[in-house]
Design a protein around this motif. Structure first.
Motif, PDB file in Angstrom:
ATOM      1  N   HIS A 147       0.669  -1.256   0.020  1.00  0.00           N
ATOM      2  CA  HIS A 147       0.057  -0.075  -0.098  1.00  0.00           C
ATOM      3  C   HIS A 147       0.792   1.194  -0.186  1.00  0.00           C
ATOM      4  N   ARG A 148       1.885   1.256   0.643  1.00  0.00           N
ATOM      5  CA  ARG A 148       2.983   2.570   0.851  1.00  0.00           C
ATOM      6  C   ARG A 148       3.524   2.660  -0.247  1.00  0.00           C
ATOM      7  N   ALA A 186      -0.592   6.989  -4.988  1.00  0.00           N
ATOM      8  CA  ALA A 186      -2.120   7.430  -4.439  1.00  0.00           C
ATOM      9  C   ALA A 186      -2.945   6.742  -5.615  1.00  0.00           C
ATOM     10  N   GLU A 190      -8.141   3.303   0.090  1.00  0.00           N
ATOM     11  CA  GLU A 190      -7.858   3.388   1.418  1.00  0.00           C
ATOM     12  C   GLU A 190      -7.406   2.021   1.928  1.00  0.00           C
TER      13      GLU A 190
END
Length: 193
Positions: A33-34, A38, A43
């Protein structure tokens, strides 16, 4: 089988991280995810206990481009590792298109790895999925341990010839992306064939 939405022109695959408690499933998911821009990730939802252990699951959607004009999404999940959450683990595997099994490389955790892998296989079979042909990657996590179990230990113990194997130190992000790239590629190939 992935969910295909012809109206929205999307294909959604489900990828589940399995393994014993505290083996590094959530750490893998958090690193993926990191690492992503984006624009390609949704989320990250984590349902943890006070001890920061996964209670039900962790989840985030990942956008991976297109196939024949359809947007491709991977819904990424973890299962709780503790054996008393067996019903949750089984439920989360429902509809999965691929799995990453995160094994803890500590010698003292070998029995838990074996029990958890056998449980995953049983749960897949309960959904009429053949663990021998289902896209699974075996990740030996915590390879930075001085006494890490040798590669091949789980494959020999469980009789898993041909399962793709990766070494990782998920806390440092080592081997994490290689693992998810391999299994996601095989999930898509299986869908297209």
């Amino acid at each position: 089988m992935p969910r295909v939405d012809p109206d929205r022109r999307t294909i959604a695959f489900k990828l589940v991280y399995c393994g014993p408690g505290m083996s590094g499933k959530t750490t893998n998911l958090v690193h993926v995810h990191r690492t992503l821009a984006a624009a390609h990730r949704g989320e990250l939802v984590q349902l943890d206990t006070e001890e920061e252990r996964t209670l039900f699951f962790d989840f985030f959607p990942l956008e991976l481009g297109t196939i024949d004009g359809f947007g491709v999404r991977f819904n990424m999940y973890t299962v709780p590792g503790q054996t008393f959450y067996e019903a949750s683990r089984r439920l989360i595997l429902d509809g999965a298109d691929g799995a990453v099994f995160v094994a803890d490389s500590a010698p003292a955790r070998l029995a838990e790895n074996v029990e958890s892998y056998a449980s995953m296989q049983e749960n897949l079979r309960s959904y009429d999925l053949d663990p021998r042909t289902f896209p699974i990657a075996l990740q030996y996590n915590k390879r930075d341990l001085a006494d890490a179990i040798p590669l091949g230990t789980l494959e020999r113990t469980l009789g898993l010839p041909g399962v793709p194997v990766f070494e990782a130190v998920a806390s440092r992000g080592e081997g994490v992306l290689e693992t998810v790239r391999d299994v996601s590629r095989r999930v898509v190939q299986r869908f297209l064939s």
